[in-house]
Design an enzyme around this catalytic site. Structure first.
Site, mmCIF file in Angstrom:
data_model
loop_
_atom_site.group_PDB
_atom_site.id
_atom_site.type_symbol
_atom_site.label_atom_id
_atom_site.label_comp_id
_atom_site.label_asym_id
_atom_site.label_seq_id
_atom_site.Cartn_x
_atom_site.Cartn_y
_atom_site.Cartn_z
ATOM 1 N N LYS A 1 0.848 -1.190 0.000
ATOM 2 C CA LYS A 1 0.000 0.000 0.000
ATOM 3 C C LYS A 1 0.883 1.239 0.000
ATOM 4 O O LYS A 1 1.894 1.289 0.695
ATOM 5 C CB LYS A 1 -0.901 0.005 1.234
ATOM 6 C CG LYS A 1 -2.042 -0.998 1.151
ATOM 7 C CD LYS A 1 -2.982 -0.874 2.320
ATOM 8 C CE LYS A 1 -4.080 -1.919 2.263
ATOM 9 N NZ LYS A 1 -5.044 -1.693 1.159
ATOM 10 N N ARG B 1 -10.202 -11.679 -0.289
ATOM 11 C CA ARG B 1 -10.962 -12.686 -1.041
ATOM 12 C C ARG B 1 -10.239 -14.038 -1.057
ATOM 13 O O ARG B 1 -10.874 -15.078 -1.151
ATOM 14 C CB ARG B 1 -11.234 -12.176 -2.464
ATOM 15 C CG ARG B 1 -10.010 -11.913 -3.286
ATOM 16 C CD ARG B 1 -10.299 -10.999 -4.480
ATOM 17 N NE ARG B 1 -10.491 -9.609 -4.068
ATOM 18 C CZ ARG B 1 -10.783 -8.614 -4.899
ATOM 19 N NH1 ARG B 1 -10.946 -8.836 -6.189
ATOM 20 N NH2 ARG B 1 -10.936 -7.388 -4.448
#
Ligand code: BES
Ligand code: MN
Ligand code: ZN
Length: 476
Positions: A257, A332
């Site tokens: 990030k 996910r």
């Protein structure tokens, strides 16, 4: 934590909140002539709906509600107002708040008390000077009659469960890794009365949970997979399954990030896990008549030496191969294995809850939960109704099959990254592949962790999902 309790008699002189449809004084309020005169004058203006003030060290507050408005909006007005009065009482180190209700709706008292109790939350365990900063408010007294001891008990339970979820979310990763999170669930299970089993890395490896292991590959801490189960005189034949994303910290992995800021709040990435654990706590404490199983895959997501690399092909627990193109789409990967695992329970319905996509926050901000799924309408409607009841509202997105096409890979069965559009939905569609039962997906990336206090929601972890699930299962 402040306790919400009913009290028959007025306690003169204490801090008060009066809920009414129109302003009219009552001797029970114990107001002076001057105070009454002031309020009489103030509410002559029909546009004025609330007033709170400190009268010589006593907090006096009046809220006028409009019962013709939608019930859930009036309830939220009461909650918010209760929260602001609790803040005022704490501001002068008051210990008790009395709520008087001049309307016929006891629910307004419950809501105001709930808002006050939720606003009373503090996360100060790491402050070494906490003693002098601790909120003084301890008792929220509902004056009058018609209060139901069972409802009050549930209200206290759900507030304490929300507090637990907030605490877990606010705890940083250096103090709460995947194993710590699993241990926290064990404690909660012991206290409330539900079963908790924790799989360690060895067991997770035996089970071939490739998604969870791939995210964990760059970490020095082991992953955990927690199974919680509660069953008591269940009305449902087949269990409900809850799945919570337990990424105890999300650096993005090798798809790191960017600085500045985008990583700062990422201790919140287990907010879904906290919500399902705390919901189990509340459900068990309140002895609801349901059978619920909660699953939490947990790990941190780090760019350590063996970290999974964009381009990797991962074999998931169900055998599906996934071309992993962005290690920041890690949620996910771990949820897919948990959803596959859930098949063994033949669920009535599985609901997952996750801080899954920045796209959810971009779409609706921090006000609500992005939701979608293929669950029968009776369940999606019921979840939406619960969302309104507790004001953790659901904004349902489409769940059309076209979106699944974006997740097809040229070299594997699926990829973990869609196009730059509809990121929340493509994530949901990715997950649907691992289900064979009615499925509903909640993306709480927006409301789980907020940058500033918002009414009775504190800055930081909000506990989003706990009250929603409790309301849902309370009326199954
Ligand atoms: N944990 C984040 C999502 C998130 C963002 C939660 C902001 C709370 C606040 C998630 O793992 C993530 O990084 N998602 C990516 C997905 C993308 C790479 C497809 C995102 O939303 O950018
Ligand atoms: Mn991520
Ligand atoms: Zn994440």
């Amino acid at each position: 934590m402040a306790t919400i309790q009913a009290q028959k008699k007025a306690s003169p002189g204490s801090h008060i909140l009066v809920i009414s449809t129109t302003w009219k004084n009552h001797t029970d309020y114990g107001l002076s002539k001057e105070e009454v005169g002031y309020l009489d004058g103030y509410f002559k203006d029909a546009a004025k709906k609330q007033q709170s003030f400190n009268s010589c060290g006593r907090i006096i507050s009046v809220l006028l509600v409009d019962p013709k408005k939608e019930a859930h909006l009036v309830m939220e007005t009461c909650r918010k107002h209760g929260g602001s009065v609790a803040d005022m009482v704490n501001g002068i180190k008051g210990k008790d708040l009395n709520i008087y209700n001049a309307t016929k709706q006891v629910s307004y008292s419950y809501a105001a008390a709930e808002g006050a109790a939720l606003a009373n939350y503090q996360f100060i365990k790491h402050k070494t000077t906490a003693k002098d900063q601790k909120n003084a408010l301890q008792h929220i007294n509902l004056t009058g009659s018609g209060f139901d001891a069972k409802v009050l008990n549930k209200l206290n339970i759900v507030v304490s469960a929300t507090t637990k979820a907030r605490d877990l979310v606010n705890e940083p990763v250096n103090l709460l890794n995947a194993t710590d999170l699993a241990n926290a669930f064990k404690h909660m299970g012991k206290e409330a009365g539900f079963k908790v089993e924790v799989y360690n890395k060895k067991k997770i490896t035996e089970l071939k949970m490739g998604g969870l292991l791939s995210v964990n590959a760059g970490s020095v801490d082991e992953p955990t997979f927690t199974i919680m189960e509660y069953k008591h005189k269940a009305k449902n034949k087949k269990p409900f399954v809850l799945v919570g994303k337990g990424v105890v910290y999300d650096t993005g992995g090798l798809s790191l990030k960017p600085t500045p800021n985008s990583m700062d709040a990422m201790k919140c990435d287990m907010a879904g896990a906290a919500a399902v654990g705390a919901a189990m706590y509340a459900i068990a404490k309140a002895k609801l008549n349901v059978h619920v199983i909660a699953l939490v895959p947990a790990t941190d997501n780090r760019p350590g030496f063996n970290a999974f690399a964009p381009g990797d092909i991962i074999t998931m627990m169900d055998g599906t191969t996934v071309e992993m193109l962005n290690s920041d789409a890690e949620g996910r990967m771990i949820l897919a294995d948990a959803l596959h695992f859930a098949k063994r329970y033949k669920p009535e319905l599985t609901i997952d809850i996750a801080t899954l996509t920045g796209a959810a926050m971009a779409a609706i901000g921090t006000s609500g939960i992005v939701s979608m799924g293929n669950a029968p309408k009776k369940y999606s409607d019921k979840l939406k109704a619960s969302g309104n009841n507790v004001f953790e509202r659901l904004a349902e997105f489409p769940f059309w099959d076209d979106y699944a096409d974006q997740m097809k890979s040229d070299i594997a069965d699926q990829k973990n990254l869609g196009s730059s559009y509809a990121g929340s939905i493509t994530a949901g569609k990715f997950l649907e592949k691992y289900t064979d039962y009615p499925y509903y997906h909640l993306d709480i990336a927006g409301p789980a962790f907020i940058p500033a206090k918002d009414g009775y929601r504190p800055k930081g972890g909000t506990g989003t999902g706990v009250r929603l699930f409790f309301d849902f299962f309370n009326s199954i």
